[in-house]
Enzyme design. Structure first.
Site, short mmCIF file in Angstrom:
data_model
loop_
_atom_site.label_atom_id
_atom_site.label_comp_id
_atom_site.label_asym_id
_atom_site.label_seq_id
_atom_site.Cartn_x
_atom_site.Cartn_y
_atom_site.Cartn_z
N ASP A 12 -37.72 -41.14 60.73
CA ASP A 12 -37.59 -42.61 60.74
C ASP A 12 -38.59 -43.28 61.68
O ASP A 12 -38.32 -44.34 62.21
CB ASP A 12 -36.16 -43.04 61.12
CG ASP A 12 -35.10 -42.41 60.25
OD1 ASP A 12 -35.25 -42.46 59.03
OD2 ASP A 12 -34.13 -41.85 60.80
N LYS A 15 -43.38 -43.33 59.14
CA LYS A 15 -44.42 -42.49 58.51
C LYS A 15 -44.94 -43.11 57.22
O LYS A 15 -46.12 -42.96 56.89
CB LYS A 15 -43.85 -41.10 58.20
CG LYS A 15 -43.55 -40.25 59.40
CD LYS A 15 -43.09 -38.87 59.00
CE LYS A 15 -41.77 -38.87 58.25
NZ LYS A 15 -40.65 -39.41 59.03
N GLY A 39 -35.98 -41.29 53.92
CA GLY A 39 -36.12 -42.69 53.55
C GLY A 39 -37.38 -43.26 54.14
O GLY A 39 -37.53 -43.29 55.36
N HIS A 40 -38.32 -43.70 53.30
CA HIS A 40 -39.58 -44.27 53.76
C HIS A 40 -39.69 -45.70 53.27
O HIS A 40 -39.44 -45.98 52.10
CB HIS A 40 -40.76 -43.47 53.22
CG HIS A 40 -40.80 -42.04 53.70
ND1 HIS A 40 -41.63 -41.10 53.15
CD2 HIS A 40 -40.12 -41.42 54.69
CE1 HIS A 40 -41.45 -39.94 53.78
NE2 HIS A 40 -40.54 -40.12 54.70
N GLN A 222 -38.80 -36.34 57.48
CA GLN A 222 -38.09 -36.10 58.73
C GLN A 222 -39.07 -36.03 59.92
O GLN A 222 -40.04 -36.75 59.92
CB GLN A 222 -37.22 -34.82 58.65
CG GLN A 222 -36.00 -34.95 57.76
CD GLN A 222 -36.29 -34.63 56.31
OE1 GLN A 222 -37.08 -33.76 55.98
NE2 GLN A 222 -35.64 -35.34 55.41
#
Length: 425
Positions: A12, A15, A39-40, A222
Protein backbone atom coordinates in the site's frame (compact mmCIF):
# COMPACT_ATOMS: atom_id res chain seq x y z
CA UNK A 1 16.86 -0.06 -18.94
CA UNK A 2 14.94 -2.78 -17.08
CA UNK A 3 13.46 -1.78 -13.73
CA UNK A 4 11.75 -3.59 -10.88
CA UNK A 5 9.23 -1.71 -8.71
CA UNK A 6 8.78 -3.23 -5.26
CA UNK A 7 6.91 -2.19 -2.16
CA UNK A 8 9.52 -1.34 0.47
CA UNK A 9 7.25 -1.52 3.52
CA UNK A 10 4.08 -3.56 4.18
CA UNK A 11 2.38 -2.85 0.87
CA UNK A 12 0.00 0.00 0.00
CA UNK A 13 2.95 2.37 -0.57
CA UNK A 14 1.65 3.84 -3.83
CA UNK A 15 3.41 1.40 -6.17
CA UNK A 16 0.71 1.70 -8.84
CA UNK A 17 1.36 5.39 -9.38
CA UNK A 18 5.12 4.84 -9.63
CA UNK A 19 4.62 1.85 -11.93
CA UNK A 20 2.27 3.92 -14.04
CA UNK A 21 4.84 6.72 -14.35
CA UNK A 22 7.72 4.39 -15.23
CA UNK A 23 5.50 2.50 -17.67
CA UNK A 24 5.63 5.53 -19.98
CA UNK A 25 9.13 4.45 -21.04
CA UNK A 26 8.48 0.68 -20.91
CA UNK A 27 7.61 -1.62 -23.78
CA UNK A 28 6.67 -4.57 -21.57
CA UNK A 29 5.25 -4.52 -18.03
CA UNK A 30 5.24 -7.77 -16.06
CA UNK A 31 3.36 -8.46 -12.84
CA UNK A 32 5.52 -11.17 -11.29
CA UNK A 33 3.81 -12.37 -8.07
CA UNK A 34 0.77 -12.12 -5.83
CA UNK A 35 -2.93 -12.26 -6.55
CA UNK A 36 -6.07 -10.15 -6.49
CA UNK A 37 -5.59 -9.41 -2.79
CA UNK A 38 -3.37 -6.54 -3.92
CA UNK A 39 -4.96 -3.13 -4.42
CA UNK A 40 -3.32 -0.50 -6.64
CA UNK A 41 -4.77 2.95 -7.27
CA UNK A 42 -3.83 5.25 -10.17
CA UNK A 43 -5.25 8.76 -10.65
CA UNK A 44 -5.12 10.13 -14.21
CA UNK A 45 -6.70 13.50 -15.04
CA UNK A 46 -8.63 13.32 -11.76
CA UNK A 47 -10.11 9.92 -12.68
CA UNK A 48 -9.35 7.07 -10.30
CA UNK A 49 -8.58 3.56 -11.52
CA UNK A 50 -8.33 0.66 -9.09
CA UNK A 51 -6.22 -2.36 -10.02
CA UNK A 52 -5.79 -5.72 -8.30
CA UNK A 53 -3.92 -8.00 -10.68
CA UNK A 54 -3.64 -6.28 -14.06
CA UNK A 55 -0.54 -4.06 -14.44
CA UNK A 56 -1.53 -0.40 -14.30
CA UNK A 57 0.48 0.21 -17.50
CA UNK A 58 -2.58 -1.07 -19.36
CA UNK A 59 -3.90 2.53 -19.21
CA UNK A 60 -1.44 3.57 -21.94
CA UNK A 61 -2.97 1.26 -24.54
CA UNK A 62 0.30 0.62 -26.40
CA UNK A 63 2.14 -1.39 -23.72
CA UNK A 64 2.24 -5.16 -23.51
CA UNK A 65 1.11 -6.12 -19.99
CA UNK A 66 1.98 -9.65 -18.92
CA UNK A 67 0.71 -11.44 -15.81
CA UNK A 68 3.54 -13.84 -15.03
CA UNK A 69 3.87 -17.41 -13.80
CA UNK A 70 4.53 -16.30 -10.21
CA UNK A 71 0.99 -15.01 -9.80
CA UNK A 72 -2.16 -16.75 -8.62
CA UNK A 73 -5.39 -15.76 -10.36
CA UNK A 74 -8.96 -15.84 -9.10
CA UNK A 75 -10.77 -16.11 -12.46
CA UNK A 76 -13.93 -14.29 -11.40
CA UNK A 77 -11.91 -11.37 -10.04
CA UNK A 78 -9.76 -11.24 -13.19
CA UNK A 79 -12.88 -11.19 -15.36
CA UNK A 80 -14.45 -8.39 -13.31
CA UNK A 81 -11.27 -6.30 -13.47
CA UNK A 82 -10.99 -6.73 -17.26
CA UNK A 83 -14.65 -5.87 -17.80
CA UNK A 84 -14.29 -2.80 -15.60
CA UNK A 85 -11.41 -1.53 -17.74
CA UNK A 86 -13.32 -2.21 -20.96
CA UNK A 87 -16.35 -0.32 -19.64
CA UNK A 88 -14.02 2.62 -18.92
CA UNK A 89 -12.90 2.58 -22.55
CA UNK A 90 -9.48 1.07 -21.86
CA UNK A 91 -7.93 -1.07 -24.61
CA UNK A 92 -6.98 -4.49 -23.18
CA UNK A 93 -5.85 -6.08 -26.45
CA UNK A 94 -2.21 -6.14 -25.27
CA UNK A 95 -3.02 -7.86 -21.98
CA UNK A 96 -1.42 -11.31 -21.76
CA UNK A 97 -1.51 -14.02 -19.09
CA UNK A 98 1.09 -16.73 -18.55
CA UNK A 99 -0.25 -20.26 -19.04
CA UNK A 100 1.92 -21.19 -16.04
CA UNK A 101 0.05 -18.92 -13.61
CA UNK A 102 -1.86 -20.78 -10.90
CA UNK A 103 -5.64 -20.77 -10.57
CA UNK A 104 -7.44 -19.92 -7.33
CA UNK A 105 -10.30 -22.39 -7.05
CA UNK A 106 -13.49 -21.85 -4.99
CA UNK A 107 -12.24 -24.20 -2.29
CA UNK A 108 -9.17 -22.02 -1.83
CA UNK A 109 -11.29 -19.01 -0.88
CA UNK A 110 -13.49 -21.20 1.33
CA UNK A 111 -10.49 -22.58 3.23
CA UNK A 112 -8.96 -19.09 3.53
CA UNK A 113 -12.18 -17.70 4.99
CA UNK A 114 -12.62 -20.63 7.37
CA UNK A 115 -9.05 -20.39 8.63
CA UNK A 116 -9.32 -16.66 9.33
CA UNK A 117 -12.79 -16.81 10.88
CA UNK A 118 -11.90 -19.67 13.20
CA UNK A 119 -8.38 -18.67 14.23
CA UNK A 120 -8.12 -18.37 17.99
CA UNK A 121 -4.44 -17.45 17.98
CA UNK A 122 -2.13 -16.58 15.11
CA UNK A 123 -4.75 -14.77 13.06
CA UNK A 124 -2.94 -13.48 9.96
CA UNK A 125 -5.46 -10.92 8.75
CA UNK A 126 -5.75 -12.11 5.15
CA UNK A 127 -8.17 -10.67 2.60
CA UNK A 128 -9.85 -14.11 2.35
CA UNK A 129 -9.19 -14.18 -1.40
CA UNK A 130 -7.70 -17.68 -1.32
CA UNK A 131 -4.15 -16.52 -2.06
CA UNK A 132 -2.36 -18.49 0.66
CA UNK A 133 -4.19 -21.79 0.01
CA UNK A 134 -3.50 -21.43 -3.73
CA UNK A 135 0.22 -21.02 -3.13
CA UNK A 136 0.07 -23.92 -0.65
CA UNK A 137 -1.32 -26.22 -3.34
CA UNK A 138 1.20 -24.90 -5.85
CA UNK A 139 4.06 -25.82 -3.51
CA UNK A 140 2.43 -29.17 -2.75
CA UNK A 141 2.18 -29.80 -6.52
CA UNK A 142 -1.58 -30.28 -6.41
CA UNK A 143 -2.63 -27.01 -8.03
CA UNK A 144 -4.21 -26.17 -11.36
CA UNK A 145 -2.37 -23.98 -13.87
CA UNK A 146 -4.06 -22.03 -16.63
CA UNK A 147 -2.56 -24.25 -19.33
CA UNK A 148 -4.37 -27.25 -17.81
CA UNK A 149 -7.68 -25.72 -18.89
CA UNK A 150 -6.89 -26.27 -22.56
CA UNK A 151 -5.71 -29.89 -22.37
CA UNK A 152 -8.72 -32.17 -21.68
CA UNK A 153 -6.56 -35.25 -21.09
CA UNK A 154 -4.20 -33.49 -18.66
CA UNK A 155 -7.11 -31.76 -16.88
CA UNK A 156 -9.03 -35.02 -16.46
CA UNK A 157 -5.97 -36.73 -15.02
CA UNK A 158 -5.17 -33.86 -12.66
CA UNK A 159 -8.74 -33.74 -11.35
CA UNK A 160 -8.59 -37.48 -10.61
CA UNK A 161 -5.37 -36.94 -8.64
CA UNK A 162 -6.22 -33.69 -6.88
CA UNK A 163 -9.93 -33.95 -6.08
CA UNK A 164 -9.84 -36.93 -3.68
CA UNK A 165 -7.10 -35.20 -1.67
CA UNK A 166 -8.92 -31.87 -1.60
CA UNK A 167 -12.29 -33.40 -0.73
CA UNK A 168 -10.83 -35.34 2.17
CA UNK A 169 -9.25 -32.17 3.52
CA UNK A 170 -12.35 -30.06 2.94
CA UNK A 171 -14.56 -32.58 4.72
CA UNK A 172 -12.34 -33.93 7.49
CA UNK A 173 -10.25 -30.88 8.40
CA UNK A 174 -12.51 -27.92 7.65
CA UNK A 175 -15.99 -29.43 7.69
CA UNK A 176 -16.67 -27.91 4.28
CA UNK A 177 -18.64 -29.25 1.33
CA UNK A 178 -16.71 -31.53 -1.05
CA UNK A 179 -16.83 -31.08 -4.83
CA UNK A 180 -17.82 -33.55 -7.53
CA UNK A 181 -15.67 -34.14 -10.59
CA UNK A 182 -18.45 -32.71 -12.75
CA UNK A 183 -18.50 -29.48 -10.72
CA UNK A 184 -14.75 -28.99 -11.12
CA UNK A 185 -14.86 -29.77 -14.85
CA UNK A 186 -17.72 -27.32 -15.31
CA UNK A 187 -15.76 -24.61 -13.46
CA UNK A 188 -12.69 -25.27 -15.58
CA UNK A 189 -14.71 -24.95 -18.78
CA UNK A 190 -15.98 -21.58 -17.57
CA UNK A 191 -12.45 -20.48 -16.61
CA UNK A 192 -11.08 -21.54 -20.01
CA UNK A 193 -13.46 -19.09 -21.69
CA UNK A 194 -12.54 -16.27 -19.29
CA UNK A 195 -8.81 -16.61 -20.03
CA UNK A 196 -9.01 -17.59 -23.71
CA UNK A 197 -8.57 -14.07 -25.19
CA UNK A 198 -5.54 -13.38 -22.97
CA UNK A 199 -3.58 -16.58 -22.34
CA UNK A 200 -0.16 -16.32 -24.01
CA UNK A 201 1.03 -19.75 -25.08
CA UNK A 202 3.93 -18.23 -27.03
CA UNK A 203 5.22 -16.41 -23.93
CA UNK A 204 8.79 -17.62 -24.53
CA UNK A 205 8.83 -16.04 -27.98
CA UNK A 206 7.25 -12.88 -26.57
CA UNK A 207 9.89 -12.57 -23.84
CA UNK A 208 12.71 -13.25 -26.32
CA UNK A 209 11.40 -10.55 -28.65
CA UNK A 210 11.53 -8.03 -25.79
CA UNK A 211 14.96 -9.10 -24.59
CA UNK A 212 17.05 -6.68 -26.66
CA UNK A 213 16.49 -3.00 -27.29
CA UNK A 214 13.31 -2.89 -25.19
CA UNK A 215 12.54 -1.45 -21.77
CA UNK A 216 10.99 -3.91 -19.32
CA UNK A 217 9.22 -2.97 -16.10
CA UNK A 218 8.68 -5.64 -13.43
CA UNK A 219 5.79 -4.89 -11.07
CA UNK A 220 5.45 -6.51 -7.65
CA UNK A 221 2.56 -6.59 -5.21
CA UNK A 222 2.52 -6.19 -1.42
CA UNK A 223 5.90 -5.23 0.09
CA UNK A 224 9.27 -6.49 1.31
CA UNK A 225 8.06 -6.78 4.91
CA UNK A 226 5.33 -9.16 3.71
CA UNK A 227 7.76 -11.42 1.84
CA UNK A 228 7.25 -15.12 2.66
CA UNK A 229 10.97 -15.56 3.45
CA UNK A 230 12.08 -12.14 4.70
CA UNK A 231 8.93 -10.52 6.06
CA UNK A 232 7.35 -10.52 9.52
CA UNK A 233 6.63 -14.25 9.30
CA UNK A 234 4.01 -15.67 9.81
CA UNK A 235 2.21 -12.35 9.26
CA UNK A 236 3.18 -12.26 5.59
CA UNK A 237 1.91 -12.96 2.10
CA UNK A 238 2.63 -16.30 0.40
CA UNK A 239 5.02 -15.15 -2.33
CA UNK A 240 8.22 -13.12 -2.82
CA UNK A 241 7.58 -9.38 -3.40
CA UNK A 242 11.32 -8.63 -3.04
CA UNK A 243 13.34 -7.64 -6.10
CA UNK A 244 14.59 -11.20 -6.46
CA UNK A 245 11.00 -12.38 -6.89
CA UNK A 246 10.94 -10.69 -10.28
CA UNK A 247 13.53 -13.18 -11.51
CA UNK A 248 11.40 -16.18 -10.57
CA UNK A 249 7.89 -14.95 -11.28
CA UNK A 250 8.37 -13.20 -14.62
CA UNK A 251 10.17 -15.69 -16.87
CA UNK A 252 13.34 -13.58 -17.04
CA UNK A 253 16.46 -14.36 -15.01
CA UNK A 254 18.29 -11.90 -12.70
CA UNK A 255 20.69 -10.77 -15.43
CA UNK A 256 17.79 -8.88 -17.02
CA UNK A 257 17.41 -6.52 -14.03
CA UNK A 258 19.20 -3.14 -14.06
CA UNK A 259 17.48 -1.23 -11.27
CA UNK A 260 15.24 -2.02 -8.27
CA UNK A 261 13.12 0.91 -7.11
CA UNK A 262 11.60 0.55 -3.65
CA UNK A 263 8.40 2.49 -3.09
CA UNK A 264 7.88 3.79 0.45
CA UNK A 265 5.52 6.22 2.09
CA UNK A 266 6.90 9.12 4.10
CA UNK A 267 5.27 7.30 7.00
CA UNK A 268 4.28 3.63 7.42
CA UNK A 269 0.98 1.79 7.12
CA UNK A 270 -0.01 -1.80 7.60
CA UNK A 271 -3.22 -3.79 7.02
CA UNK A 272 -3.94 -6.95 8.98
CA UNK A 273 -2.17 -8.52 11.92
CA UNK A 274 1.50 -8.54 12.82
CA UNK A 275 4.14 -6.42 14.60
CA UNK A 276 4.41 -2.70 13.90
CA UNK A 277 6.86 -0.95 16.22
CA UNK A 278 6.12 2.65 15.13
CA UNK A 279 2.33 2.24 15.08
CA UNK A 280 0.45 5.28 16.38
CA UNK A 281 -2.85 4.59 18.13
CA UNK A 282 -3.38 8.22 19.15
CA UNK A 283 -4.72 11.35 17.47
CA UNK A 284 -1.55 11.66 15.34
CA UNK A 285 -2.15 8.21 13.87
CA UNK A 286 -5.78 9.19 13.24
CA UNK A 287 -4.65 12.39 11.52
CA UNK A 288 -2.26 10.52 9.21
CA UNK A 289 -5.04 8.05 8.35
CA UNK A 290 -7.58 10.76 7.57
CA UNK A 291 -5.26 13.09 5.62
CA UNK A 292 -3.67 10.18 3.75
CA UNK A 293 -7.00 8.41 3.07
CA UNK A 294 -5.54 5.21 4.48
CA UNK A 295 -8.21 2.63 3.78
CA UNK A 296 -7.58 -0.60 1.87
CA UNK A 297 -8.40 -0.66 -1.86
CA UNK A 298 -9.40 -4.33 -1.76
CA UNK A 299 -11.05 -4.52 1.67
CA UNK A 300 -11.84 -0.95 2.70
CA UNK A 301 -10.22 -1.72 6.05
CA UNK A 302 -8.67 1.25 7.90
CA UNK A 303 -4.89 0.92 7.73
CA UNK A 304 -2.73 1.00 10.82
CA UNK A 305 -0.50 4.11 10.65
CA UNK A 306 2.83 5.10 12.16
CA UNK A 307 5.98 7.17 11.76
CA UNK A 308 8.60 6.25 9.13
CA UNK A 309 10.62 3.25 10.30
CA UNK A 310 14.22 3.47 9.07
CA UNK A 311 15.11 0.17 10.77
CA UNK A 312 12.75 -1.84 8.57
CA UNK A 313 13.63 0.36 5.60
CA UNK A 314 17.36 -0.36 5.86
CA UNK A 315 16.43 -4.04 6.01
CA UNK A 316 14.30 -3.60 2.87
CA UNK A 317 17.22 -1.96 1.07
CA UNK A 318 19.34 -5.01 1.87
CA UNK A 319 17.03 -7.96 1.20
CA UNK A 320 14.94 -6.18 -1.43
CA UNK A 321 18.00 -5.26 -3.48
CA UNK A 322 16.94 -1.61 -3.71
CA UNK A 323 19.02 0.75 -5.84
CA UNK A 324 16.83 3.80 -5.17
CA UNK A 325 13.66 4.85 -3.37
CA UNK A 326 10.44 6.47 -4.59
CA UNK A 327 8.98 8.29 -1.59
CA UNK A 328 5.22 8.85 -1.72
CA UNK A 329 2.70 10.87 0.28
CA UNK A 330 5.20 13.38 1.65
CA UNK A 331 2.40 15.94 1.15
CA UNK A 332 0.42 14.28 3.96
CA UNK A 333 2.80 16.10 6.35
CA UNK A 334 2.02 19.57 4.95
CA UNK A 335 0.23 20.60 8.15
CA UNK A 336 2.37 18.84 10.76
CA UNK A 337 4.46 20.89 13.20
CA UNK A 338 6.90 18.04 13.68
CA UNK A 339 7.68 14.73 12.04
CA UNK A 340 9.46 11.72 13.50
CA UNK A 341 11.65 8.97 12.07
CA UNK A 342 12.46 5.77 13.94
CA UNK A 343 16.23 5.17 13.77
CA UNK A 344 16.47 2.25 16.25
CA UNK A 345 14.47 -0.04 18.53
CA UNK A 346 14.90 -0.28 22.29
CA UNK A 347 14.07 -3.49 24.18
CA UNK A 348 12.11 -2.44 27.28
CA UNK A 349 13.24 -5.58 29.12
CA UNK A 350 16.98 -4.92 29.17
CA UNK A 351 17.52 -1.65 27.31
CA UNK A 352 19.21 -3.32 24.34
CA UNK A 353 19.31 -1.12 21.24
CA UNK A 354 18.64 -2.61 17.82
CA UNK A 355 19.83 -0.67 14.77
CA UNK A 356 19.44 -3.74 12.54
CA UNK A 357 16.03 -5.32 12.07
CA UNK A 358 15.36 -8.21 14.51
CA UNK A 359 13.66 -10.92 12.44
CA UNK A 360 12.20 -12.72 15.49
CA UNK A 361 8.81 -11.03 15.45
CA UNK A 362 7.83 -12.53 18.79
CA UNK A 363 10.11 -10.08 20.62
CA UNK A 364 8.65 -7.05 18.86
CA UNK A 365 6.05 -6.56 21.58
CA UNK A 366 8.96 -5.63 23.85
CA UNK A 367 10.41 -3.08 21.44
CA UNK A 368 9.80 0.65 21.42
CA UNK A 369 10.97 3.12 18.78
CA UNK A 370 13.91 5.49 19.20
CA UNK A 371 13.05 8.64 17.25
CA UNK A 372 14.72 11.56 15.54
CA UNK A 373 12.40 14.57 15.34
CA UNK A 374 12.19 17.02 12.43
CA UNK A 375 10.46 20.37 12.07
CA UNK A 376 7.48 20.43 9.72
CA UNK A 377 7.07 22.91 6.88
CA UNK A 378 3.37 23.87 7.25
CA UNK A 379 3.12 24.61 3.55
CA UNK A 380 1.18 23.09 0.65
CA UNK A 381 3.68 21.27 -1.61
CA UNK A 382 1.14 19.56 -3.89
CA UNK A 383 1.93 21.95 -6.78
CA UNK A 384 5.74 21.69 -6.49
CA UNK A 385 7.37 19.98 -9.50
CA UNK A 386 11.08 20.64 -8.88
CA UNK A 387 13.09 19.38 -5.93
CA UNK A 388 14.80 22.75 -5.45
CA UNK A 389 11.41 24.39 -4.88
CA UNK A 390 10.48 22.19 -1.91
CA UNK A 391 10.50 23.88 1.53
CA UNK A 392 13.86 23.68 3.30
CA UNK A 393 12.49 21.58 6.17
CA UNK A 394 11.07 19.11 3.66
CA UNK A 395 14.43 18.82 1.89
CA UNK A 396 16.19 18.35 5.24
CA UNK A 397 13.81 15.48 6.04
CA UNK A 398 14.43 13.80 2.67
CA UNK A 399 18.20 14.28 2.80
CA UNK A 400 18.37 12.81 6.30
CA UNK A 401 16.46 9.75 5.10
CA UNK A 402 18.96 9.30 2.27
CA UNK A 403 21.85 9.53 4.74
CA UNK A 404 20.33 6.97 7.12
CA UNK A 405 19.33 4.51 4.39
CA UNK A 406 22.48 4.99 2.25
CA UNK A 407 20.44 4.87 -0.94
CA UNK A 408 19.19 7.79 -3.07
CA UNK A 409 15.59 8.99 -3.18
CA UNK A 410 15.01 9.20 -6.93
CA UNK A 411 11.30 10.08 -7.00
CA UNK A 412 9.20 12.20 -4.63
CA UNK A 413 5.42 12.06 -4.93
CA UNK A 414 3.49 15.11 -3.71
CA UNK A 415 -0.03 13.92 -4.58
CA UNK A 416 -1.98 11.08 -6.18
CA UNK A 417 -2.09 12.39 -9.78
CA UNK A 418 0.54 11.47 -12.38
CA UNK A 419 1.64 15.10 -12.62
CA UNK A 420 2.22 15.47 -8.89
CA UNK A 421 5.68 13.95 -9.07
CA UNK A 422 9.24 15.20 -8.66
CA UNK A 423 12.04 13.27 -10.37
CA UNK A 424 15.10 14.02 -8.27
CA UNK A 425 18.37 14.15 -10.19
Amino acid sequence: MNKVVVGAQWGDEGKAKITDLLAQEADLIIRYQGGCNAGHTVVVDNKTYKFHLIPSGILYGDKTCFIGAGTVILPESFEAEVQGLISDGIDVSLLKVSPLASITMPYHTEVDGYSEDNAKKGKIGTTKKGIGPTYTDKAARIGFKIEDLYSPEALNEKIDIILPLKNKMLKDVYGLKPYSKEEIKSLCEKYAEIFRPYVCFDWQEMLNQNKKGKNILFEGAQGVMLDIDYGTYPYVTSSNPIGGGAATGSGYGPTMIDEVIGVAKAYVTRVGEGPFVTELTDEIGDKIREVGHEFGVTTGRPRRCGWFDAVTMKYSVLVGGLTSIALTKIDVFDNFDEIKVCIAYKDIRDGKIYTHYPTNVFIHKYLEPVYETFKGWNEDISEVREYSMLPENCKKYLERLEAILEVPISIVSVGPDREQTIFKK
